[in-house]
Design an enzyme around this catalytic site. Structure first.
Site, mmCIF file in Angstrom:
data_model
loop_
_atom_site.group_PDB
_atom_site.id
_atom_site.type_symbol
_atom_site.label_atom_id
_atom_site.label_comp_id
_atom_site.label_asym_id
_atom_site.label_seq_id
_atom_site.Cartn_x
_atom_site.Cartn_y
_atom_site.Cartn_z
ATOM 1 N N SER A 146 29.409 53.477 48.231
ATOM 2 C CA SER A 146 29.892 53.447 49.610
ATOM 3 C C SER A 146 28.991 54.340 50.447
ATOM 4 O O SER A 146 28.277 55.200 49.902
ATOM 5 C CB SER A 146 31.325 54.001 49.654
ATOM 6 O OG SER A 146 31.754 54.201 50.978
ATOM 7 N N TYR A 159 37.385 60.724 47.305
ATOM 8 C CA TYR A 159 36.748 59.390 47.340
ATOM 9 C C TYR A 159 35.226 59.531 47.326
ATOM 10 O O TYR A 159 34.538 58.851 46.557
ATOM 11 C CB TYR A 159 37.211 58.645 48.601
ATOM 12 C CG TYR A 159 36.672 57.238 48.724
ATOM 13 C CD1 TYR A 159 37.084 56.234 47.850
ATOM 14 C CD2 TYR A 159 35.756 56.903 49.720
ATOM 15 C CE1 TYR A 159 36.587 54.929 47.971
ATOM 16 C CE2 TYR A 159 35.266 55.618 49.849
ATOM 17 C CZ TYR A 159 35.680 54.627 48.970
ATOM 18 O OH TYR A 159 35.192 53.346 49.086
HETATM 19 N N1 LIG Z 1 35.952 47.793 52.495
HETATM 20 C C1 LIG Z 1 35.099 48.758 52.733
HETATM 21 O O1 LIG Z 1 34.925 49.175 53.893
HETATM 22 C C2 LIG Z 1 34.322 49.402 51.624
HETATM 23 C C3 LIG Z 1 33.254 50.236 51.976
HETATM 24 C C4 LIG Z 1 32.543 50.839 50.947
HETATM 25 C C5 LIG Z 1 32.885 50.621 49.633
HETATM 26 N N2 LIG Z 1 33.937 49.811 49.330
HETATM 27 C C6 LIG Z 1 34.277 49.615 47.913
HETATM 28 O O2 LIG Z 1 34.369 48.231 47.668
HETATM 29 C C7 LIG Z 1 35.165 48.010 46.510
HETATM 30 C C8 LIG Z 1 36.136 46.854 46.763
HETATM 31 O O3 LIG Z 1 37.095 47.265 47.704
HETATM 32 P P1 LIG Z 1 37.598 46.334 48.910
HETATM 33 O O4 LIG Z 1 37.077 46.922 50.161
HETATM 34 O O5 LIG Z 1 37.336 44.923 48.609
HETATM 35 O O6 LIG Z 1 39.174 46.671 48.895
HETATM 36 P P2 LIG Z 1 40.453 45.807 48.447
HETATM 37 O O7 LIG Z 1 40.549 44.573 49.277
HETATM 38 O O8 LIG Z 1 41.595 46.763 48.473
HETATM 39 O O9 LIG Z 1 40.105 45.392 46.954
HETATM 40 C C9 LIG Z 1 40.180 46.315 45.900
HETATM 41 C C10 LIG Z 1 40.188 45.537 44.603
HETATM 42 O O10 LIG Z 1 40.224 46.482 43.525
HETATM 43 C C11 LIG Z 1 41.217 46.049 42.622
HETATM 44 N N3 LIG Z 1 41.801 47.162 41.869
HETATM 45 C C12 LIG Z 1 42.384 48.287 42.326
HETATM 46 N N4 LIG Z 1 42.844 49.006 41.294
HETATM 47 C C13 LIG Z 1 42.567 48.298 40.168
HETATM 48 C C14 LIG Z 1 42.814 48.494 38.783
HETATM 49 N N5 LIG Z 1 43.452 49.586 38.326
HETATM 50 N N6 LIG Z 1 42.376 47.554 37.902
HETATM 51 C C15 LIG Z 1 41.738 46.447 38.352
HETATM 52 N N7 LIG Z 1 41.473 46.213 39.638
HETATM 53 C C16 LIG Z 1 41.898 47.124 40.526
HETATM 54 C C17 LIG Z 1 42.262 45.345 43.467
HETATM 55 O O11 LIG Z 1 42.954 44.389 42.646
HETATM 56 P P3 LIG Z 1 44.469 44.544 42.096
HETATM 57 O O12 LIG Z 1 45.207 45.405 43.057
HETATM 58 O O13 LIG Z 1 44.941 43.121 42.049
HETATM 59 O O14 LIG Z 1 44.313 45.144 40.736
HETATM 60 C C18 LIG Z 1 41.386 44.625 44.474
HETATM 61 O O15 LIG Z 1 40.970 43.387 43.967
HETATM 62 C C19 LIG Z 1 35.831 49.352 46.204
HETATM 63 O O16 LIG Z 1 35.150 49.975 45.131
HETATM 64 C C20 LIG Z 1 35.627 50.142 47.483
HETATM 65 O O17 LIG Z 1 35.623 51.519 47.259
HETATM 66 C C21 LIG Z 1 34.648 49.187 50.304
#
Ligand SMILES: NC(=O)c1ccc[n+]([C@@H]2O[C@H](COP(=O)([O-])OP(=O)(O)OC[C@H]3O[C@@H](n4cnc5c(N)ncnc54)[C@H](OP(=O)(O)O)[C@@H]3O)[C@@H](O)[C@H]2O)c1
Length: 251
Positions: A146, A159
């Site tokens: 990130s 985080y």
């Molecule tokens: N969105 C942003 O602005 C942003 C920016 C920088 C980095 N990121 C990173 O991108 C990645 C994806 O996040 P996102 O933005 O797409 O958020 P999101 O829509 O909340 O998706 C998070 C995903 O992680 C899964 N997850 C959470 N806990 C889990 C567990 N214990 N086992 C398996 N899966 C799990 C969730 O699935 P379930 O709940 O179904 O398990 C969901 O599919 C993360 O690593 C986040 O830190 C996001």
């Protein structure tokens, strides 16, 4: 094969956190470009529905309910993909959460969950996929960090620590896996519109982050295109790190 699908079509991609946000968008994008996708997340109904949609559209997909805090479940996800599609070309360690809060609020349970999913989950993905890639003498780890892996702000210490750890682990992995012809990519996005802010348990912080995302966040498919770029480079080219933000995002 046209220039868009080159380097992607036929590659077997395992995606953790495929039930929403970046993982879901990437599964849709890569499968449309001809990659079989292996979907992992805890919400089985969501990944099963997504796999069904992809197959109906003529793609290849399978779903395995997976909690990435359990190494055995991550191994089962990867092994299921290899059993079904014969190999693993890309391990996208994407599952994560972001329950921001100031340290003085002592949200110890949130700290534990963040470390378990964001750091240990990535390590378990490496442990599960690496033996297959060593045997194949090829493979590609794409680990999601990130902007917060480059910068720390109030309420984001834990985080940022986990996302910095992802970069450190990925760089160590890069140096160690050269002899098996394995590539490693760190992707560090800025704000993208997903369910991520919903993991914040403190209402005032959730409001601040929600307002920021409302103003700046890009659609999740911008991340999917970055993944496709890293994958599609020729095998001799290892794209090690990509940091990208919404053009308007100052932080
Ligand atoms: N969105 C942003 O602005 C942003 C920016 C920088 C980095 N990121 C990173 O991108 C990645 C994806 O996040 P996102 O933005 O797409 O958020 P999101 O829509 O909340 O998706 C998070 C995903 O992680 C899964 N997850 C959470 N806990 C889990 C567990 N214990 N086992 C398996 N899966 C799990 C969730 O699935 P379930 O709940 O179904 O398990 C969901 O599919 C993360 O690593 C986040 O830190 C996001």
């Amino acid at each position: 094969m046209n220039s868009e699908t080159q380097g992607i079509a036929g590659k077997v991609v395992v995606i953790t956190g495929a039930s929403s946000g970046l993982g879901e968008a990437t599964a849709r994008h890569l499968s449309a470009l001809g990659a079989p996708v292996v979907l992992g997340a805890r919400r089985a109904d969501r990944i099963e529905a997504l796999a069904g949609e992809i197959v109906k559209a003529g793609g290849k997909a399978t779903a395995v309910a997976t909690d990435v805090t359990d190494a055995a479940q991550v191994q089962r996800l990867v092994d299921a993909g290899v059993a079904q599609f014969g190999r693993i070309d890309v391990m996208l360690n994407n599952a994560g959460l972001m329950p921001h809060s100031p340290l003085e609020r002592r949200k110890v349970a949130d700290w534990d969950r963040t470390i378990d999913v964001n750091i240990k989950g990535v390590l378990y993905g490496i442990a599960a996929a690496l033996p297959h890639m060593q045997r194949q003498n090829s493979g590609h780890f794409i680990n999601v960090s990130s902007v917060a892996g480059h910068k720390v702000r109030p309420a984001g210490a834990v985080y940022s620590a986990t996302k910095t750890a992802v970069r450190v682990i990925s760089e160590g992995l890069r140096q160690e896996v050269k002899r098996w012809n394995i590539r490693t990519t760190i992707i560090s996005p800025g704000s993208l519109a997903t369910e991520l802010p919903q993991s914040i348990t403190e209402p005032d912080i959730a409001k601040n982050v929600g307002d920021f995302y409302e103003e700046y966040a890009l659609p999740a498919d911008s991340f999917a295109r970055v993944v496709a770029f890293a994958m599609s480079e020729p095998e001799a080219v290892d794209i090690n790190e990509i940091l990208f933000r919404p053009t308007r995002q100052e932080l």
